[in-house]
Scaffold this motif. Structure first.
Motif, short mmCIF file in Angstrom:
data_model
loop_
_atom_site.label_atom_id
_atom_site.label_comp_id
_atom_site.label_asym_id
_atom_site.label_seq_id
_atom_site.Cartn_x
_atom_site.Cartn_y
_atom_site.Cartn_z
N ALA A 1 6.22 -49.02 31.35
CA ALA A 1 6.01 -47.77 30.59
C ALA A 1 6.36 -47.97 29.13
N ALA A 2 7.48 -48.69 28.90
CA ALA A 2 7.91 -48.94 27.52
C ALA A 2 6.87 -49.78 26.79
N ALA A 3 6.35 -50.82 27.50
CA ALA A 3 5.34 -51.69 26.88
C ALA A 3 4.08 -50.90 26.54
N LEU A 4 3.69 -50.02 27.47
CA LEU A 4 2.49 -49.20 27.26
C LEU A 4 2.67 -48.29 26.05
N LEU A 5 3.86 -47.69 25.99
CA LEU A 5 4.16 -46.79 24.87
C LEU A 5 4.11 -47.56 23.55
N PHE A 6 4.71 -48.76 23.59
CA PHE A 6 4.78 -49.57 22.37
C PHE A 6 3.38 -49.92 21.87
N PHE A 7 2.53 -50.40 22.80
CA PHE A 7 1.19 -50.83 22.39
C PHE A 7 0.30 -49.65 22.00
N SER A 8 0.48 -48.54 22.74
CA SER A 8 -0.36 -47.39 22.37
C SER A 8 0.07 -46.84 21.02
N ALA A 9 1.39 -46.88 20.76
CA ALA A 9 1.86 -46.41 19.45
C ALA A 9 1.35 -47.31 18.35
N ALA A 10 1.38 -48.65 18.64
CA ALA A 10 0.90 -49.59 17.63
C ALA A 10 -0.59 -49.39 17.38
N GLN A 11 -1.34 -49.09 18.46
CA GLN A 11 -2.77 -48.87 18.34
C GLN A 11 -3.08 -47.60 17.56
N ALA A 12 -2.21 -46.60 17.68
CA ALA A 12 -2.49 -45.29 17.11
C ALA A 12 -2.46 -45.30 15.59
N GLN A 13 -1.80 -46.26 15.06
CA GLN A 13 -1.49 -46.15 13.65
C GLN A 13 -2.46 -46.89 12.74
N ILE A 14 -3.69 -46.43 12.64
CA ILE A 14 -4.53 -46.85 11.52
C ILE A 14 -4.30 -45.81 10.44
N VAL A 15 -3.70 -46.23 9.36
CA VAL A 15 -3.47 -45.31 8.24
C VAL A 15 -4.43 -45.68 7.12
N LEU A 16 -5.30 -44.74 6.80
CA LEU A 16 -6.30 -44.96 5.75
C LEU A 16 -5.76 -44.41 4.43
N LYS A 17 -5.68 -45.27 3.44
CA LYS A 17 -5.27 -44.79 2.12
C LYS A 17 -6.51 -44.21 1.42
N MET A 18 -6.36 -42.98 0.97
CA MET A 18 -7.48 -42.34 0.26
C MET A 18 -6.99 -41.92 -1.13
N ASN A 19 -7.72 -42.31 -2.14
CA ASN A 19 -7.32 -42.01 -3.51
C ASN A 19 -8.49 -41.31 -4.21
N THR A 20 -8.22 -40.14 -4.79
CA THR A 20 -9.30 -39.41 -5.47
C THR A 20 -8.92 -39.08 -6.90
N LEU A 21 -9.91 -38.64 -7.68
CA LEU A 21 -9.67 -38.23 -9.05
C LEU A 21 -9.54 -36.71 -9.16
N PHE A 22 -9.43 -36.04 -8.01
CA PHE A 22 -9.41 -34.58 -8.05
C PHE A 22 -8.08 -34.04 -8.55
N HIS A 23 -8.16 -32.91 -9.20
CA HIS A 23 -6.94 -32.23 -9.64
C HIS A 23 -7.17 -30.73 -9.52
N SER A 24 -6.12 -29.96 -9.74
CA SER A 24 -6.17 -28.49 -9.66
C SER A 24 -6.79 -28.03 -8.34
N GLY A 25 -7.74 -27.09 -8.43
CA GLY A 25 -8.33 -26.49 -7.23
C GLY A 25 -9.04 -27.51 -6.34
N ASP A 26 -9.69 -28.49 -6.96
CA ASP A 26 -10.38 -29.53 -6.18
C ASP A 26 -9.39 -30.30 -5.32
N ALA A 27 -8.26 -30.64 -5.92
CA ALA A 27 -7.24 -31.42 -5.19
C ALA A 27 -6.71 -30.61 -4.01
N GLN A 28 -6.50 -29.32 -4.24
CA GLN A 28 -5.99 -28.48 -3.15
C GLN A 28 -7.02 -28.37 -2.02
#
Lengths: 418, 301
Positions: free
Chosen positions: A12-39
């Protein structure tokens, strides 16, 4: 029994570990928006993160002035975000820093994510390819239109529910406001910054079915009667006493001191929050055809470092697709016209005040071909600076229109020939 | 004896080493690398190309470069005397024992220096906003229909220099105040007994004695004036037209808007040389030592 329990716990611990590792694709997103657009983009990303457990978007925004240099240099430094924003007209300049979406290191990302061009406004989709390769997925289109103060109209003896649509009506309204009220009559270029004045000159010039350069960008073609007429109409705002040379239309309009303002769709929330009793209309026909300055934001995948896993590319493409599917939020809170057809037809967007007051008219302008893109060329930023400076000097009276156009021609041709 | 001397030298070098390492890494190396970069059409994504002095050649034949060069000179020529002059004037006024509310005035004059360049620039831009600027409205009430300073090609640089003087003179004032406190009271009293006027005391005694502080203030002001960017960027973006586009702003645009990093590096190196020449000139003209130290040194010799 205890050994079986221990094995089960380990599994169970191994399954949790691998599923947690699999879950974490973090996409960095960077924009030029500011003010209302950014919100507005924050709302979309928050929704994405709430609905996805396997992929999360880490959003950073707000660098408008240096955004493209940062993005370009981030690619050079092998530290590019996974998702970025590029204006359509910046594609020639930014192309070396972008992933070709149908020919990426992970294969055809459009096919992998199920992105289909037929779901987008065709003109915006078509503008997203460069030298045979697709780099851009359109997010929106944005442009200038005519905002007017209904109270000032009423005080000037004009019908507050009818905006001018022809040059004669526009001038009659401007003169009435000037003669019958204390308000400034007209501002044709938002806050009057140099680049905004140039945009005003562009749409007046394009409205005479004229272009700035020849098709191959070998020489400039604007130093002519039509360029002069556009410039003189723009400077006429000052000479007709419709406004002052250095006036800021945003400030004047939000203070209730301006009758008519040409400004972008992003002005909706500012005008609303200022409490001005305003109306909105399509760009009047100043010359031969109605034209307006406009552009499009596009979602891109900047070039990634070698060895980036295929699933990251695919996740980024899928996230782009999801953002567009939810871009009715972008329309409602950012005030932009979604490029994705189903989002533009969403019930929430059509029922929103943004749509009812201004966005529907903007969308109609886009459909009617009123939108004209600015300079699309690898040297666009430098070429635009030529118009920014010289049109500003004509507007504030330092140069005559003819002198400004002559000077701009010399400078622009010099840049093109270098 | 020789071994002790070497040991002392080594110890001294070790003390200097941390600063020297930082200085070499963050100041000397960027200058060298910047010069190297200026010899290239630098673009790793499209492919860089060695052009030797081609970037410099292009700049020297580019009217926009020369416009930025002369704008920078104009700004420096106006702002350096303003920064140093205001600082010195305030320091001399506050040096007067009978000055009422000295601490409050000193704090008020120093306060702008604590503010960020963006805040300073926004405040001054708002003051002369053509629609709602309180300064323009005030001048109108006083009978002068002043031009919108930031939108006028002739006024724009002097006005930004004035704002810069207001911003930076407080710090120079503090430097001068410290130097004035070091002047022995007996010298000024002797001059008074000899009948020296206030102006004579300042010109013949005070200024020569605080020369090192003046040198420091002039060099510091020169460096900040020649590399001015923030005020111009926030207040005018180089306008109207290119009337306030200075070298640092041109460099920024070349590099960050037009992606012409090699030419931007060339402008940076030219700016470096310009500041080096000005600093050397200031050191030569003013000297390192005060009149007091110079005389003491010559007496020893």
């Amino acid at each position: 029994m205890s050994r079986a329990f221990r094995n089960l716990a380990f599994a169970a611990a191994a399954l949790l570990f691998f599923s947690a590792a699999q879950a974490q694709i973090v996409l960095k997103m960077n924009t030029l928006f500011h003010s209302g657009d950014a919100q507005a983009m924050e709302r979309i990303v928050e929704k994405f993160n709430a609905e996805h457990s396997d992929v999360q978007i880490d959003l950073s925004q707000g660098q408008w002035a240096d955004y493209y240099a940062q993005l370009y240099n981030a690619v050079i430094a092998n530290d590019a975000p996974h998702i970025g924003i590029v204006h359509t007209t910046n594609l020639p300049q930014m192309q070396p820093a972008l992933t070709p979406l149908e020919n990426s290191p992970a294969g055809n990302l459009l096919a992998a994510a199920g992105i289909e061009g037929s779901n987008y406004i065709s003109a915006l989709w078509d503008a997203g390819a460069f030298e045979g390769e697709r780099y851009l997925i359109p997010l929106d289109t944005h442009m200038f239109g005519l905002w007017y103060n209904k109270d000032v109209f009423a005080a000037a003896g004009l019908d507050p529910n009818v905006a001018p649509s022809t040059r004669a009506e526009f001038e009659a309204a401007a003169n009435a406001i000037r003669d019958n009220t204390d308000a400034y009559a007209v501002h044709l270029a938002e806050d009057g910054l140099a680049r905004k004045l140039a945009r005003a000159w562009y749409y007046l010039y394009w409205g005479q079915n004229a272009e700035l350069f020849d098709a191959d960008f070998t020489t400039s073609t604007f130093n002519n009667d039509r360029g002069l007429a556009a410039c003189e109409y723009l400077t006429g705002v000052v000479s007709n006493d419709w406004n002052i040379a250095a006036g800021d239309g945003f400030k004047q309009f939000t203070a209730g001191d301006l009758g008519m303002l040409v400004a972008g769709n992003w002005f909706y929330w500012t005008a609303t929050e200022a409490g001005v009793n305003f109306g909105f209309a399509a760009m009047p026909t100043f010359f031969d055809t109605p034209k307006t300055w406009g552009n499009s934001h596009n979602l891109v995948i900047p070039k990634q470092p070698a060895g980036t896993p295929d699933e990251v590319y695919v996740a980024a493409a899928q996230a782009i697709k999801w953002i567009n599917e939810n871009s009715d939020i972008w329309g409602i809170y950012g005030g932009h016209i979604p490029a994705y057809n189903p989002a533009r037809e969403s019930a929430d967007l059509l029922a929103s005040d943004t749509w009812q007051v201004s966005l529907s008219t903007f969308a109609k302008m886009a459909e009617d071909g009123v939108l004209h893109y600015p300079i699309t060329h690898p040297k666009a930023a430098e070429l635009e600076s030529v118009f920014n400076t010289n049109i500003e000097l004509a507007y504030n009276g330092t140069l005559t229109c003819q002198a400004a156009l002559t000077q701009a021609t010399t400078e622009a041709n010099r840049i093109l020939k270098r | 004896m020789a071994r002790g001397s070497t040991r002392r030298q080594l110890t001294g070098m070790l003390y200097v080493l941390p600063f020297a390492a930082v200085w070499l890494l963050f100041l000397v190396w960027p200058v060298i690398y910047g010069f190297y970069l200026s010899l290239w059409e630098w673009d790793p994504l499209r492919g860089s190309k060695f052009v030797a002095l081609g970037n410099y050649q292009h700049l020297f034949t580019d009217p926009r470069f020369w416009n930025a060069f002369w704008n920078t000179i104009e700004f420096a020529v106006i702002s350096i005397p303003l920064i140093v002059g205001f600082g010195l004037l305030f320091a001399l006024l506050l040096h007067n024992r009978n000055f009422f509310g000295k601490d409050l005035v000193e704090a008020s004059l120093f306060f702008p220096y604590l503010l960020n360049v963006s805040i300073i620039s926004l405040i001054w831009a708002w003051l002369v906003d053509p629609d709602y600027g309180i300064l323009l409205q005030g001048l109108k009430v006083l009978g002068w229909n002043a031009p919108p300073f930031l939108n006028h090609p002739l006024w724009v640089i002097p006005f930004i220099a004035l704002a810069t003087g207001w911003w930076l003179s407080g710090y120079r004032m503090v430097v001068f105040r410290a130097a004035l406190k070091d002047i022995p009271a007996s010298i000024l009293e002797s001059a008074e007994i000899d009948g020296a006027s206030g102006w004579a005391k300042v010109w013949h005694i005070v200024l020569p004695l605080i020369k090192p502080s003046i040198l420091f203030a002039v060099v510091l002001s020169a460096l900040s004036s020649f590399s001015v960017l923030g005020q111009v960027l926030v207040m005018t973006e180089g306008g109207p037209g290119r009337a306030s586009e200075v070298l640092a702003l041109y460099l920024y645009r070349l590099g960050f808007h037009y992606f012409r990093m090699g030419e931007a590096a060339a402008v940076g190196f030219i700016l470096f040389l310009l500041m080096l020449v000005v600093a050397i000139f200031a050191f030569r003209f003013l000297g390192f030592e005060s009149e007091f130290e110079r005389k003491r040194g010559s007496e020893k010799a």
